[in-house]
Design a protein around this motif. Structure first.
Motif, PDB file in Angstrom:
ATOM      1  N   ARG A 103       0.833  -1.207   0.000  1.00 21.18           N
ATOM      2  CA  ARG A 103       0.000   0.000   0.000  1.00 21.18           C
ATOM      3  C   ARG A 103       0.875   1.269   0.000  1.00 21.18           C
ATOM      4  NH1 ARG A 103      -2.355  -0.025   4.958  1.00 21.18           N
ATOM      5  NH2 ARG A 103      -0.896  -1.643   5.564  1.00 21.18           N
ATOM      6  N   LEU A 104       2.036   1.139  -0.650  1.00 19.41           N
ATOM      7  CA  LEU A 104       2.998   2.250  -0.734  1.00 19.41           C
ATOM      8  C   LEU A 104       3.372   2.434  -2.203  1.00 19.41           C
ATOM      9  CD1 LEU A 104       5.006   4.281   0.539  1.00 19.41           C
ATOM     10  CD2 LEU A 104       6.529   2.371   0.985  1.00 19.41           C
ATOM     11  N   LEU A 105       2.997   3.579  -2.781  1.00 21.88           N
ATOM     12  CA  LEU A 105       3.152   3.814  -4.223  1.00 21.88           C
ATOM     13  C   LEU A 105       4.048   5.029  -4.476  1.00 21.88           C
ATOM     14  CD1 LEU A 105       0.644   1.937  -4.139  1.00 21.88           C
ATOM     15  CD2 LEU A 105      -0.423   3.423  -5.823  1.00 21.88           C
ATOM     16  N   ASN A 106       4.715   4.996  -5.623  1.00 25.10           N
ATOM     17  CA  ASN A 106       5.548   6.124  -6.050  1.00 25.10           C
ATOM     18  C   ASN A 106       5.279   6.404  -7.528  1.00 25.10           C
ATOM     19  OD1 ASN A 106       7.684   8.091  -5.873  1.00 25.10           O
ATOM     20  ND2 ASN A 106       9.014   6.643  -6.947  1.00 25.10           N
ATOM     21  N   ILE A 107       5.554   7.641  -7.929  1.00 30.84           N
ATOM     22  CA  ILE A 107       5.538   7.984  -9.357  1.00 30.84           C
ATOM     23  C   ILE A 107       6.907   8.508  -9.738  1.00 30.84           C
ATOM     24  CG2 ILE A 107       4.639  10.352  -9.033  1.00 30.84           C
ATOM     25  CD1 ILE A 107       2.966   9.693 -11.678  1.00 30.84           C
ATOM     26  N   HIS A 108       7.352   8.112 -10.935  1.00 27.52           N
ATOM     27  CA  HIS A 108       8.684   8.489 -11.399  1.00 27.52           C
ATOM     28  C   HIS A 108       8.585   8.925 -12.859  1.00 27.52           C
ATOM     29  CE1 HIS A 108      13.044   8.513 -11.549  1.00 27.52           C
ATOM     30  NE2 HIS A 108      12.983   7.842 -12.682  1.00 27.52           N
ATOM     31  N   PRO A 109       9.317  10.004 -13.232  1.00 29.09           N
ATOM     32  CA  PRO A 109       9.157  10.531 -14.593  1.00 29.09           C
ATOM     33  C   PRO A 109      10.042   9.847 -15.638  1.00 29.09           C
ATOM     34  CG  PRO A 109      10.538  12.009 -13.334  1.00 29.09           C
ATOM     35  CD  PRO A 109      10.135  10.874 -12.404  1.00 29.09           C
ATOM     36  N   HIS A 119      17.115  13.365 -11.984  1.00 31.98           N
ATOM     37  CA  HIS A 119      17.235  13.918 -13.336  1.00 31.98           C
ATOM     38  C   HIS A 119      16.842  12.900 -14.403  1.00 31.98           C
ATOM     39  CE1 HIS A 119      19.180  17.079 -11.165  1.00 31.98           C
ATOM     40  NE2 HIS A 119      20.160  16.306 -10.778  1.00 31.98           N
ATOM     41  N   ALA A 120      15.759  12.200 -14.172  1.00 23.87           N
ATOM     42  CA  ALA A 120      15.329  11.152 -15.099  1.00 23.87           C
ATOM     43  C   ALA A 120      15.001  11.713 -16.479  1.00 23.87           C
ATOM     44  CB  ALA A 120      14.108  10.428 -14.520  1.00 23.87           C
ATOM     45  N   VAL A 121      14.431  12.906 -16.519  1.00 20.92           N
ATOM     46  CA  VAL A 121      14.039  13.480 -17.811  1.00 20.92           C
ATOM     47  C   VAL A 121      15.285  13.845 -18.617  1.00 20.92           C
ATOM     48  CG1 VAL A 121      12.768  15.356 -18.920  1.00 20.92           C
ATOM     49  CG2 VAL A 121      11.846  14.268 -16.847  1.00 20.92           C
ATOM     50  N   GLN A 122      16.267  14.438 -17.954  1.00 19.14           N
ATOM     51  CA  GLN A 122      17.532  14.758 -18.635  1.00 19.14           C
ATOM     52  C   GLN A 122      18.245  13.469 -19.054  1.00 19.14           C
ATOM     53  OE1 GLN A 122      18.569  17.973 -19.471  1.00 19.14           O
ATOM     54  NE2 GLN A 122      19.986  16.794 -20.742  1.00 19.14           N
ATOM     55  N   ALA A 153       3.386   6.724 -21.997  1.00 22.19           N
ATOM     56  CA  ALA A 153       4.506   7.150 -22.841  1.00 22.19           C
ATOM     57  C   ALA A 153       4.162   8.473 -23.510  1.00 22.19           C
ATOM     58  CB  ALA A 153       4.789   6.091 -23.901  1.00 22.19           C
ATOM     59  N   VAL A 154       5.185   9.280 -23.722  1.00 21.15           N
ATOM     60  CA  VAL A 154       5.017  10.512 -24.509  1.00 21.15           C
ATOM     61  C   VAL A 154       6.168  10.573 -25.518  1.00 21.15           C
ATOM     62  CG1 VAL A 154       3.953  11.761 -22.568  1.00 21.15           C
ATOM     63  CG2 VAL A 154       6.385  12.053 -23.022  1.00 21.15           C
ATOM     64  N   PRO A 155       5.956  11.215 -26.662  1.00 19.16           N
ATOM     65  CA  PRO A 155       7.050  11.342 -27.627  1.00 19.16           C
ATOM     66  C   PRO A 155       8.069  12.367 -27.153  1.00 19.16           C
ATOM     67  CG  PRO A 155       5.124  12.539 -28.399  1.00 19.16           C
ATOM     68  CD  PRO A 155       4.711  11.826 -27.144  1.00 19.16           C
ATOM     69  N   VAL A 156       9.319  12.125 -27.494  1.00 20.63           N
ATOM     70  CA  VAL A 156      10.343  13.162 -27.363  1.00 20.63           C
ATOM     71  C   VAL A 156      10.370  13.885 -28.706  1.00 20.63           C
ATOM     72  CG1 VAL A 156      12.782  13.647 -26.942  1.00 20.63           C
ATOM     73  CG2 VAL A 156      11.672  11.709 -25.776  1.00 20.63           C
ATOM     74  N   LEU A 157      10.203  15.194 -28.678  1.00 19.46           N
ATOM     75  CA  LEU A 157      10.106  15.965 -29.922  1.00 19.46           C
ATOM     76  C   LEU A 157      11.419  16.687 -30.199  1.00 19.46           C
ATOM     77  CD1 LEU A 157       6.512  17.436 -29.466  1.00 19.46           C
ATOM     78  CD2 LEU A 157       7.209  15.313 -30.614  1.00 19.46           C
ATOM     79  N   ALA A 158      11.667  16.948 -31.478  1.00 20.69           N
ATOM     80  CA  ALA A 158      12.879  17.692 -31.860  1.00 20.69           C
ATOM     81  C   ALA A 158      12.879  19.026 -31.120  1.00 20.69           C
ATOM     82  CB  ALA A 158      12.868  17.922 -33.369  1.00 20.69           C
ATOM     83  N   GLY A 159      14.013  19.377 -30.571  1.00 16.96           N
ATOM     84  CA  GLY A 159      14.107  20.655 -29.864  1.00 16.96           C
ATOM     85  C   GLY A 159      13.652  20.607 -28.421  1.00 16.96           C
ATOM     86  N   ASP A 160      13.220  19.426 -27.936  1.00 15.46           N
ATOM     87  CA  ASP A 160      12.792  19.338 -26.535  1.00 15.46           C
ATOM     88  C   ASP A 160      13.926  19.734 -25.591  1.00 15.46           C
ATOM     89  OD1 ASP A 160      10.143  18.765 -26.048  1.00 15.46           O
ATOM     90  OD2 ASP A 160      10.389  16.579 -26.222  1.00 15.46           O
ATOM     91  N   THR A 161      13.563  20.451 -24.543  1.00 16.36           N
ATOM     92  CA  THR A 161      14.466  20.714 -23.423  1.00 16.36           C
ATOM     93  C   THR A 161      13.964  19.873 -22.246  1.00 16.36           C
ATOM     94  OG1 THR A 161      13.051  22.477 -22.630  1.00 16.36           O
ATOM     95  CG2 THR A 161      14.818  23.097 -24.173  1.00 16.36           C
ATOM     96  N   GLU A 162      14.754  19.864 -21.184  1.00 13.28           N
ATOM     97  CA  GLU A 162      14.313  19.139 -19.987  1.00 13.28           C
ATOM     98  C   GLU A 162      12.947  19.673 -19.542  1.00 13.28           C
ATOM     99  OE1 GLU A 162      16.839  19.591 -16.562  1.00 13.28           O
ATOM    100  OE2 GLU A 162      16.103  17.717 -15.668  1.00 13.28           O
ATOM    101  N   ALA A 163      12.784  20.999 -19.600  1.00 13.34           N
ATOM    102  CA  ALA A 163      11.526  21.605 -19.125  1.00 13.34           C
ATOM    103  C   ALA A 163      10.350  21.239 -20.029  1.00 13.34           C
ATOM    104  CB  ALA A 163      11.681  23.118 -19.038  1.00 13.34           C
ATOM    105  N   SER A 164      10.560  21.267 -21.347  1.00 13.70           N
ATOM    106  CA  SER A 164       9.431  20.994 -22.249  1.00 13.70           C
ATOM    107  C   SER A 164       9.019  19.523 -22.170  1.00 13.70           C
ATOM    108  CB  SER A 164       9.760  21.408 -23.683  1.00 13.70           C
ATOM    109  OG  SER A 164      10.826  20.641 -24.215  1.00 13.70           O
TER     110      SER A 164
END
Ligand code: GRF
Length: 193
Positions: A103-109, A119-122, A153-164
């Protein structure tokens, strides 16, 4: 479901869970928000929803074990059944895991098991993947490990930054976290063995 939220930062996932409860997509109540960071925006968000907050500043605890004992005590005092880590930036101990086993859950990007940790997105951008995403999982001792409940899932788009890329992932986080909590609860309460 009586939820306890563990959060260290902005609290947008907390807010998404509150929105889901408000529109009856999730049959739950948040009994307490536990935060380790006195400056975290999640404290203001919780106050806006009139949810009790408990600040347990990790700097004031001698060890992870002592901090986690205080967390477990706080969750028990608030009659919490399910613990939802939503941007919780401390490693957890076996004590907390055992106290809320299953009964212990986490979310990770990221799409785990790729890119655990900071820094999973980077990390995803640096690896050049074309699909990024997010994962809701049961918590085990190793960081960002444990059985997967739901992913998007989401696409990584050309020009993506960590923030976008992060903001595209967060839209999906806010959608899947309430759904994953409901799914995990359903699985828990319908278990026959
Ligand atoms: C999310 O990206 C989540 O995946 C990670 O920390 C971030 C928390 O964001 N574990 P927020 O505080 O819910 O806005």
């Amino acid at each position: 479901l009586k939820l306890g939220i563990l959060a260290s930062g902005n609290g947008s996932n907390f807010e998404a869970i509150m929105d889901a409860i408000e529109d009856s997509r999730l049959n739950a109540k948040v009994n307490v928000v536990v935060c380790n960071n006195p400056g975290a925006n999640v404290l203001e968000r919780a106050a806006k929803w009139s949810i009790p907050t408990v600040l347990l500043n990790h700097r004031e605890f001698a060890s992870r074990e002592v901090l986690d004992q205080a967390i477990v005590d706080t969750l028990v005092q608030h009659d919490v059944g399910w613990v939802i880590m939503a941007g919780w930036m401390r490693r957890v101990t076996q004590h907390l895991i055992d106290a809320f086993s299953g009964r212990l859950l986490n979310i990770h990007p990221s799409l785990l098991p790729s890119f655990p940790g900071l820094h999973a997105v980077q990390q995803a951008l640096d690896a050049g993947v074309q699909l990024a995403g997010c994962t809701v999982h049961y918590v085990e001792l190793a960081v960002d490990s444990g059985p997967i409940i739901m992913q998007a899932a989401v696409p990584v788009l050309a020009g993506d930054t960590e923030a976008s890329l992060q903001s595209r992932i967060q839209v999906q986080e806010h959608r899947i976290y309430p759904a994953a909590i409901a799914l995990a609860a359903h699985a828990h309460f319908t278990k026959t063995s």
